[in-house]
Design an enzyme around this catalytic site. Structure first.
Site, mmCIF file in Angstrom:
data_model
loop_
_atom_site.group_PDB
_atom_site.id
_atom_site.type_symbol
_atom_site.label_atom_id
_atom_site.label_comp_id
_atom_site.label_asym_id
_atom_site.label_seq_id
_atom_site.Cartn_x
_atom_site.Cartn_y
_atom_site.Cartn_z
ATOM 1 N N GLU A 33 -3.570 4.217 -2.554
ATOM 2 C CA GLU A 33 -3.991 3.830 -1.203
ATOM 3 C C GLU A 33 -5.486 4.003 -1.007
ATOM 4 O OE1 GLU A 33 -2.467 4.259 3.306
ATOM 5 O OE2 GLU A 33 -2.517 6.153 2.219
ATOM 6 N N GLU A 34 -6.011 5.140 -1.447
ATOM 7 C CA GLU A 34 -7.431 5.415 -1.240
ATOM 8 C C GLU A 34 -8.319 4.400 -1.972
ATOM 9 O OE1 GLU A 34 -5.252 9.290 -0.544
ATOM 10 O OE2 GLU A 34 -5.175 7.710 -2.036
ATOM 11 N N ASP B 68 0.871 -1.167 0.000
ATOM 12 C CA ASP B 68 0.000 0.000 0.000
ATOM 13 C C ASP B 68 0.913 1.222 0.000
ATOM 14 O OD1 ASP B 68 -1.676 2.147 0.672
ATOM 15 O OD2 ASP B 68 -1.764 1.575 2.789
#
Length: 458
Positions: free
Chosen positions: A258-259, A240
């Site tokens: 990441e989101e 991540d």
């Protein structure tokens, strides 16, 4: 991210020194009794329209932040592929979520006290395991904006911005991913009790002493250039590309690596509640957070496309064999010199602690590969070739093959494999490659410097 200590109505009372190691859940706060009444009304289907629910939510929100739930409404009324319509949301999903939020009173007990959940503070290695039931309850509480801001070293765990901000298709897709997650769990409660009893673990990894990079005589390990997505590399430890405040802008307007990972695997979001920001020698491992949605696009083109059923095996601790390791790169694009030896060492050690995580897929004689890619090379402005070399050295030291996902860049894949061929032919050790990299100044491309350094080596 890193928000100021809250002065909001209903903020936690100052805890004792012992209790500072814990998150104080909403049922320990004075306003819970009144808010519990609102949740009971939602559970009893007292609100038949979204407008009626939104008005009552705004009135009862302990922090007086809930206003028009524009994105929630658009997601279920305007999206043809929404997992729920407005009637199903009002009569089934919202009452179910309210019941899950109310379950906090029974599900969390620490040191004989109700309503406490252990924090995973910085500077200290630590791990907690939660059941899917517990994670679901925390997610339901976040849906109803029931968590206070914990302070400047935490990201804030509230889904309110996803419910309200509707200025982009990507925001609506975040809401649809959450609908899909909640819908799947609602169905599982009726048909698959084992699924709801599965476990997830959250662990802070701390590197106590850095490896001796310069003097390592290890041969360089495997570096495979891969197409496809990191989350599709099912047998790997999956990277991540994190913000130091885990989750980054997932609950606001962020929509990059990441989101996206955190909304297609929403159980990762609980990490925002548990973890303080990461220090330079720390990483975070999440095990068991499976994927619930498919998607297309990236950034502003991110779009929910449908459900996903995770078929990875289950380990001996009843966790899905999905291992996600969060690691934050230096921010190179805003005046930072990423070729400074101090910063190269910082990212080497960060990648090493991340890649050294114990995963549910490792065997004593054969560690699972790590799936990574252009870490810190988007918004953080990093050099792709330098990050390739840093991650390759870190994965070698950690004893893992590196599966580098080039995101369909054939040129990068070809360049990487040329460097791999050279390093293998010349029998370059990890220490020798490190000594080459640490002297780079950024004036020439890192791969060119490697070629010039080792081409004529016997």
């Amino acid at each position: 991210m890193g928000q100021e200590a809250s002065k909001r109505k209903g903020a936690n009372e100052t805890p004792s020194a012992k209790d500072k190691n814990f998150v104080h859940l909403p049922n320990t706060i004075a306003w819970w009794k009144d808010f519990k009444g609102f949740l009971a009304d939602v559970q009893a289907v007292k609100f038949l329209t979204l407008d009626h629910f939104a008005a009552s939510f705004a009135e009862n929100d302990p922090f007086k932040e809930a206003k028009e739930l524009t994105n929630l409404k658009k997601a279920c009324t305007l999206s043809v592929n929404s997992p729920v319509n407005e009637k199903e949301l009002m009569e089934e999903m919202l009452p179910w979520l309210a019941g899950k939020a109310l379950a906090v009173e029974e599900l969390f007990v620490e040191d004989g006290k109700h309503g406490l959940l252990k924090k995973l503070s910085k500077f200290k290695s630590g791990k907690i395991t939660l059941s899917r039931q517990q994670v679901c309850t925390l997610m339901a509480l976040a849906f109803f904006n029931a968590f206070d801001v914990q302070g400047p070293t935490f990201n804030h765990f509230s889904l309110l911005n996803i419910l309200t901000i509707s200025n982009a298709r990507s925001q609506r897709s975040k809401m649809l991913c959450l609908f899909q997650y909640f819908s799947r769990l609602m169905e599982a409660e009726k048909k698959d009790k084992d699924f709801m009893n599965m476990q997830l673990s959250f662990e802070r990894l701390v590197l106590r002493s850095a490896p001796d990079w310069s003097n390592s005589d290890q041969p360089m390990g495997v570096l495979l250039s891969c197409s496809g997505l990191i989350e599709d590399n099912h047998e790997a430890l999956q990277a991540d590309f994190a913000n130091k405040f885990i989750g980054g802008g997932v609950l606001t307007l962020g929509n990059v690596q990441e989101e996206i990972r955190f909304v297609i695997s929403p159980e990762c979001l609980v990490s925002l509640l548990l973890f303080e920001e990461m220090e330079p020698n720390e990483a975070i491992l999440i095990t068991g957070a499976e994927r619930f949605s498919t998607y297309s696009g990236y950034g502003n083109t991110f779009e929910y496309t449908g459900p996903f059923v995770d078929s990875n095996p289950v380990d001996s601790e009843q966790r899905r064999c999905v291992n996600i390791v969060a690691m934050d790169a230096i921010v190179a694009g805003y005046g930072g010199d990423e070729f400074c030896p101090e910063l190269i060492n910082r990212d080497m050690n960060k990648a090493f602690v991340a890649f050294s995580a114990d995963t549910s897929m490792d065997k004593p004689e054969n560690k699972a590969p790590v799936a990574s890619g252009n870490w810190g090379c988007g918004a953080f402005g990093g050099n792709v070739e330098l990050k390739t070399l840093i991650q390759w050295m870190a994965s070698t030291m950690a004893g893992r093959p590196l599966h580098y996902h080039t995101f369909s860049s054939k040129e990068l894949a070809e360049q990487q494999q040329e460097i791999v061929k050279l390093i293998n032919e010349k029998k370059v050790t990890l220490g020798q490659l490190y000594q080459c990299v640490i002297k780079m100044d950024g004036k020439e491309s890192p791969f060119s410097v490697v070629r010039q350094t080792f081409d004529n080596q016997n």
